[in-house]
Design a protein around this motif. Structure first.
Motif, PDB file in Angstrom:
ATOM      1  N   PHE A   1      31.284  31.239  46.362  1.00  0.00           N
ATOM      2  CA  PHE A   1      31.424  31.238  47.814  1.00  0.00           C
ATOM      3  C   PHE A   1      32.876  30.984  48.208  1.00  0.00           C
ATOM      4  CE2 PHE A   1      31.580  28.969  51.840  1.00  0.00           C
ATOM      5  CZ  PHE A   1      30.927  29.871  52.649  1.00  0.00           C
TER       6      PHE A   1
ATOM      7  N   LEU B   1      19.597  37.588  41.840  1.00  0.00           N
ATOM      8  CA  LEU B   1      20.185  36.700  42.848  1.00  0.00           C
ATOM      9  C   LEU B   1      20.627  37.465  44.095  1.00  0.00           C
ATOM     10  CD1 LEU B   1      22.525  34.150  41.118  1.00  0.00           C
ATOM     11  CD2 LEU B   1      20.507  33.691  42.461  1.00  0.00           C
TER      12      LEU B   1
ATOM     13  N   MET C   1      19.001  37.519  47.718  1.00  0.00           N
ATOM     14  CA  MET C   1      19.134  36.306  48.511  1.00  0.00           C
ATOM     15  C   MET C   1      20.410  36.339  49.353  1.00  0.00           C
ATOM     16  SD  MET C   1      19.099  32.544  47.062  1.00  0.00           S
ATOM     17  CE  MET C   1      17.391  32.800  46.713  1.00  0.00           C
TER      18      MET C   1
ATOM     19  N   MET D   1      15.721  31.007  35.500  1.00  0.00           N
ATOM     20  CA  MET D   1      16.891  30.447  34.843  1.00  0.00           C
ATOM     21  C   MET D   1      18.130  30.697  35.706  1.00  0.00           C
ATOM     22  SD  MET D   1      16.625  30.680  30.914  1.00  0.00           S
ATOM     23  CE  MET D   1      17.598  32.054  30.409  1.00  0.00           C
ATOM     24  N   VAL D   2      18.265  31.951  36.151  1.00  0.00           N
ATOM     25  CA  VAL D   2      19.422  32.324  36.956  1.00  0.00           C
ATOM     26  C   VAL D   2      19.456  31.499  38.242  1.00  0.00           C
ATOM     27  CG1 VAL D   2      20.368  34.178  38.341  1.00  0.00           C
ATOM     28  CG2 VAL D   2      19.631  34.638  36.027  1.00  0.00           C
ATOM     29  N   LEU D   3      18.272  31.349  38.859  1.00  0.00           N
ATOM     30  CA  LEU D   3      18.206  30.606  40.114  1.00  0.00           C
ATOM     31  C   LEU D   3      18.631  29.165  39.917  1.00  0.00           C
ATOM     32  CD1 LEU D   3      14.896  31.982  41.600  1.00  0.00           C
ATOM     33  CD2 LEU D   3      17.140  32.122  42.648  1.00  0.00           C
TER      34      LEU D   3
ATOM     35  N   GLU E   1      20.510  27.972  37.596  1.00  0.00           N
ATOM     36  CA  GLU E   1      21.951  27.964  37.360  1.00  0.00           C
ATOM     37  C   GLU E   1      22.697  27.992  38.690  1.00  0.00           C
ATOM     38  OE1 GLU E   1      23.843  31.164  34.947  1.00  0.00           O
ATOM     39  OE2 GLU E   1      22.305  30.586  33.511  1.00  0.00           O
ATOM     40  N   GLN E   2      22.267  28.912  39.545  1.00  0.00           N
ATOM     41  CA  GLN E   2      22.951  29.095  40.822  1.00  0.00           C
ATOM     42  C   GLN E   2      22.824  27.842  41.689  1.00  0.00           C
ATOM     43  OE1 GLN E   2      24.950  31.291  41.634  1.00  0.00           O
ATOM     44  NE2 GLN E   2      25.227  30.996  43.809  1.00  0.00           N
TER      45      GLN E   2
ATOM     46  N   LEU F   1      25.295  25.486  40.634  1.00  0.00           N
ATOM     47  CA  LEU F   1      26.623  25.913  41.071  1.00  0.00           C
ATOM     48  C   LEU F   1      26.852  25.561  42.534  1.00  0.00           C
ATOM     49  CD1 LEU F   1      27.088  29.412  39.431  1.00  0.00           C
ATOM     50  CD2 LEU F   1      28.404  27.358  39.008  1.00  0.00           C
ATOM     51  N   VAL F   2      25.842  25.889  43.351  1.00  0.00           N
ATOM     52  CA  VAL F   2      26.000  25.650  44.785  1.00  0.00           C
ATOM     53  C   VAL F   2      26.122  24.159  45.060  1.00  0.00           C
ATOM     54  CG1 VAL F   2      24.886  25.882  47.030  1.00  0.00           C
ATOM     55  CG2 VAL F   2      24.840  27.784  45.443  1.00  0.00           C
TER      56      VAL F   2
ATOM     57  N   MET G   1      29.504  23.257  44.439  1.00  0.00           N
ATOM     58  CA  MET G   1      30.361  23.796  45.503  1.00  0.00           C
ATOM     59  C   MET G   1      30.313  22.898  46.732  1.00  0.00           C
ATOM     60  SD  MET G   1      30.019  27.918  45.668  1.00  0.00           S
ATOM     61  CE  MET G   1      28.912  28.609  44.500  1.00  0.00           C
TER      62      MET G   1
ATOM     63  N   GLU H   1      31.745  24.811  55.799  1.00  0.00           N
ATOM     64  CA  GLU H   1      31.298  25.434  54.550  1.00  0.00           C
ATOM     65  C   GLU H   1      30.106  24.692  53.978  1.00  0.00           C
ATOM     66  OE1 GLU H   1      34.175  26.127  51.539  1.00  0.00           O
ATOM     67  OE2 GLU H   1      35.397  27.414  52.834  1.00  0.00           O
TER      68      GLU H   1
ATOM     69  N   THR I   1      26.930  25.953  55.513  1.00  0.00           N
ATOM     70  CA  THR I   1      26.526  27.253  54.980  1.00  0.00           C
ATOM     71  C   THR I   1      25.930  27.099  53.585  1.00  0.00           C
ATOM     72  OG1 THR I   1      28.508  28.047  56.062  1.00  0.00           O
ATOM     73  CG2 THR I   1      27.313  29.609  54.695  1.00  0.00           C
ATOM     74  N   LEU I   2      26.649  26.346  52.776  1.00  0.00           N
ATOM     75  CA  LEU I   2      26.199  26.178  51.396  1.00  0.00           C
ATOM     76  C   LEU I   2      24.849  25.462  51.335  1.00  0.00           C
ATOM     77  CD1 LEU I   2      29.632  25.271  49.816  1.00  0.00           C
ATOM     78  CD2 LEU I   2      28.268  27.267  49.262  1.00  0.00           C
TER      79      LEU I   2
ATOM     80  N   ASN J   1      22.131  27.776  51.934  1.00  0.00           N
ATOM     81  CA  ASN J   1      21.887  28.572  50.734  1.00  0.00           C
ATOM     82  C   ASN J   1      21.124  27.764  49.699  1.00  0.00           C
ATOM     83  OD1 ASN J   1      23.472  29.675  47.890  1.00  0.00           O
ATOM     84  ND2 ASN J   1      22.370  31.080  49.215  1.00  0.00           N
TER      85      ASN J   1
ATOM     86  N   GLU K   1      17.563  27.772  50.496  1.00  0.00           N
ATOM     87  CA  GLU K   1      16.979  29.077  50.137  1.00  0.00           C
ATOM     88  C   GLU K   1      16.700  29.149  48.643  1.00  0.00           C
ATOM     89  OE1 GLU K   1      19.190  31.900  53.459  1.00  0.00           O
ATOM     90  OE2 GLU K   1      19.457  32.293  51.338  1.00  0.00           O
ATOM     91  N   LEU K   2      17.689  28.689  47.880  1.00  0.00           N
ATOM     92  CA  LEU K   2      17.535  28.726  46.431  1.00  0.00           C
ATOM     93  C   LEU K   2      16.343  27.890  45.979  1.00  0.00           C
ATOM     94  CD1 LEU K   2      21.228  28.451  45.244  1.00  0.00           C
ATOM     95  CD2 LEU K   2      19.639  30.236  44.597  1.00  0.00           C
TER      96      LEU K   2
END
Lengths: 218, 516
Positions: free
Chosen positions: A40, A74, A77, B464-466, B468-469, B472-473, B476, B488, B491-492, B495, B498-499
């Motif tokens: 981001f 991903l 989303m 797995m990807v989710l 991970e993300q 990350l978020v 962040m 920010e 916003t994050l 997200n 949502e994740l």
């Protein structure tokens, strides 16, 4: 200040992150590692209101998605409620355009067409323009082909180089202008519908972006 | 003044506490008091537990403590400011205890870089035999003669093979001996049987003669002094009798539960080893009613290999044959996939060159597709057949489980390339591929609950990807908070929510198949 959500899509290693970093930080890393998940970043630009000749500040919230197949799940989303999508391909790789077209199709089917500004961007222009040098690669995607496709699909089209910075600003500028146009339309419509009932005055409560170089609190 | 020359026991009897002069029973020296006498005896005459050597050393301790010192004159000295510099890392210090000289080369090292030890003699030379352990630097350690990084290496293969060959040779000879004995026994018994067939006392005479024959064919081991069975080592007794194996002569018991020895009728023995050179025909021997006692070891060495060969000729159990056909089908699938991928690359190349694909290429690709789909369907049905078999014994159950695991792993592995197959065809000129699509789904629907394997795989990957993300978020957000970019953060955070939602949904989809 207007805020827009922007998402970058495209095959892996076409230079999505490089474009974003060129735009946000005006830097280029020759050996950037591949993105994990989605990164981001945000950046503001100024555009000119064609009617009133006033400057308008637009803030982009940029989601830079990973191009690797693994992270494909991903992407929805991030493009789901995005205002703009940058679909990137590599001008030296024919396949990457095909992938980009795949993304465009996906965007058109999954997201309502009129809400979303899609911009097709061919990156790595520097590799083809260094004429006469041994390192230059043949241009695998002709500008005319890609541009034809973009016109056909109603997309914005740009060719850029994240390495030299050529055309990167223009991409976001044109997207910003188009988004602003949309927004104005929308506002005008809603105002028209509301009728003369409200003489509402919009007061900007948020302080100006700290990303602005002229601002004192960085 | 009590006794003279009464041995050291005289001291023991001395009860009085007063100090008296006692003369030493050994050397006659006059000593004051019992304790001193004891010490004198212990130290000077070595009565203490008979280790005069130790005492000697103790008594001479002050003298011998000056062990010959290793030479120090080659040692590197600190510089004129008293500063010492490590040869290895270059760190320097003035403290004397921070540095140490390598006892061999004499150079100065810091404590870290002088950790090896080496055997040196007093001249600071390497002496593995008589040297003592001294600290030394790594260079001296690794440069000493005979040092290498991997230790000593000796190739024992040839000697092992030699040993193994002699052992096998012995085994073969032993087997030959046993076989010869068996043949002689059978022949002898057959001739005895022929001789006294007509006699009235047939069974009696036969038993006698046969027993004599057995003793001549095989030297029986003397059973005196043999206390327990040579197979199961259970001691013999009133209930456990000694028996002789008629082939090797060893003494064994006849317990049923261990099967150390058993009496086997001649007929069976001959039938199980028809290939041996008997004088009579095998069928003629059938009428002889006589049994021979064989021990477990002889039975094994004589008939083990024969039984194995015979078993091989038997029809295979269903599980095994299914397993084999699964194996061959999987090979076929793998081959076809790799073949197909190459073919597709070629097709793509021709497409880039803007050539129209040839008709025979098209039919070829269609053929391969059909072949692949059929073999996958076949694999699937075979795998199902395996799962339907009821195992007859624990081993079969084990095999069955392994086969099931292997087959589902195989499908899992190949699913990706299988999924690409229709796509590959689609990319190349448009043909009747969409019609085939339903087939495709069917062939891979080994079900996990309500999900196909491919779906489970997909969801797991997504999850797995989710996750991970999400991580990350989260980082962040932390970063943005630090930089005071609160817009920010908002916003994050959206997200992130949502994740989390998406993760929950995917986990719900996976049900039991998810990870914990």
């Amino acid at each position: 200040m207007l805020q827009f959500k922007l998402v970058l899509l495209g095959d892996s290693s076409v230079g999505k992150s490089s474009i974003v970093h060129r735009f946000v930080k005006d830097s280029f890393d020759e050996f950037r590692e591949s993105t994990i998940g989605a990164a981001f970043l945000s950046q503001t630009i100024k555009i000119e209101d064609k009617g009133s000749q006033q400057e308008v500040v637009i803030k982009f919230e940029i989601w830079d998605t990973a191009g690797q197949e693994r992270y494909k799940s991903l992407a929805p989303m991030y493009y789901r409620n995005a205002n703009a999508a940058l679909v990137v391909y590599d001008v030296t790789q024919q396949d990457s355009l095909a992938k980009a077209q795949g993304w465009v199709n996906e965007l058109k089917t999954k997201v309502g067409e009129d809400d979303l500004v899609i911009c097709l961007v061919g990156n790595k222009l520097d590799l083809c323009t260094e004429e006469g040098e041994s390192s230059s690669k043949p241009k695998a995607v002709e500008s005319s082909d890609a541009e034809g496709y973009a016109n056909e699909q109603g997309l914005l089209f740009h060719e850029v180089s994240a390495k030299t910075g050529e055309g990167v600003k223009q991409v976001f500028q044109s997207i910003g202008e188009k988004l602003y146009e949309f927004k104005k339309h929308e506002l005008a419509n809603s105002k028209g519908r509301q009728g003369a009932g409200g003489d509402t005055v919009n007061v900007q409560l948020q302080r100006p972006s700290t990303n602005d170089a002229t601002s004192c609190c960085g | 003044m009590d006794k003279e020359g009464g041995g050291n026991s005289s001291g023991g009897r001395q009860q009085s506490g007063k100090v008296t002069n006692i003369s030493c029973p050994v050397c006659g020296e006059s000593i004051e008091g019992l304790t001193k006498l004891n010490n004198h005896l212990d130290i000077d005459h070595g009565f203490d537990n008979g280790s005069p050597e130790v005492q000697k050393r103790n008594s001479k301790n002050p003298k011998t403590s000056k062990v010959q010192q290793i030479v120090k004159n080659h040692w590197q000295r600190p510089d004129s400011y008293g500063r010492a510099v490590c040869q290895e890392c270059g760190s320097s210090s003035k403290k004397s205890n921070a540095f140490i000289n390598c006892r061999k080369c004499g150079l100065i090292y810091c404590n870290l870089h002088c950790k090896n030890i080496i055997k040196l003699n007093t001249d600071a030379q390497y002496d593995p035999l008589h040297g003592k352990w001294y600290a030394c630097c790594y260079r001296c350690f690794s440069e000493r003669p005979g040092y290498n990084d991997y230790g000593s290496f000796v190739d024992k293969t040839s000697s092992f093979i030699g040993l193994r060959e002699t052992k096998n040779e012995d085994k073969r000879l032993r087997l030959l001996q046993l076989e010869n004995r068996l043949v002689r026994l059978v022949n002898g018994i057959a001739s005895i049987h022929a001789k006294c067939k007509s006699s009235i006392l047939m069974s009696f005479t036969m038993r006698n003669e046969a027993s004599e024959l057995e003793r001549t064919v095989t030297p029986w081991r003397n059973d005196r002094g043999v206390l327990d069975c040579s197979v199961c080592f259970k001691p013999f007794g009133l209930t456990l009798w000694k028996h002789h194996c008629r082939l090797c002569g060893n003494i064994v018991c006849n317990r049923d539960e261990t099967g150390c020895s058993s009496e086997i009728s001649l007929q069976h023995l001959v039938n199980a080893a028809k290939d041996l050179p008997y004088q009579q025909k095998v069928s003629d021997l059938a009428e002889i009613d006589h049994s021979i006692r064989l021990c477990y070891k002889c039975i094994r060495s004589l008939y083990g290999e024969r039984k194995f060969k015979k078993d091989l000729q038997k029809p295979k159990p269903q599980l095994l044959s299914l397993c084999e056909s699964l194996e061959s089908t999987s090979k076929l699938i793998t081959d076809t996939i790799s073949h197909m991928e190459k073919f597709m690359i070629r097709m793509d190349d021709s497409k880039i060159a803007e050539q129209i694909p040839k008709e025979e290429d098209m039919t070829e690709s269609k053929k391969m597709r059909t072949k692949l789909l059929r073999s996958v369907a076949m694999y699937n049905s075979l795998a199902r057949q395996v799962s339907r078999i009821t195992p007859a014994n624990p081993t079969e159950a084990k095999i069955k489980r392994s086969v099931q695991v292997a087959s589902s792993t195989f499908i899992n592995e190949k699913i990706l390339s299988l999924k690409r197959v229709p796509g590959m065809i689609d990319d190349s000129p448009r043909t009747s591929s969409p019609i085939r699509e339903p087939d495709k789904v069917k062939s891979t629907d080994l079900l996990f609950n309500n999900l196909t394997i491919s779906e489970v795989k997909k969801y797991r990957e997504e999850l797995m990807v989710l996750k991970e993300q999400k991580f990350l978020v989260e980082s962040m957000i932390e970063e943005a908070k630090k930089q005071r970019k609160f817009d920010e953060v908002a916003t994050l955070s959206t997200n992130l929510n949502e994740l989390s939602e998406q993760i929950a949904t995917t986990q719900g989809n996976l049900g039991e198949q998810g990870f914990t």
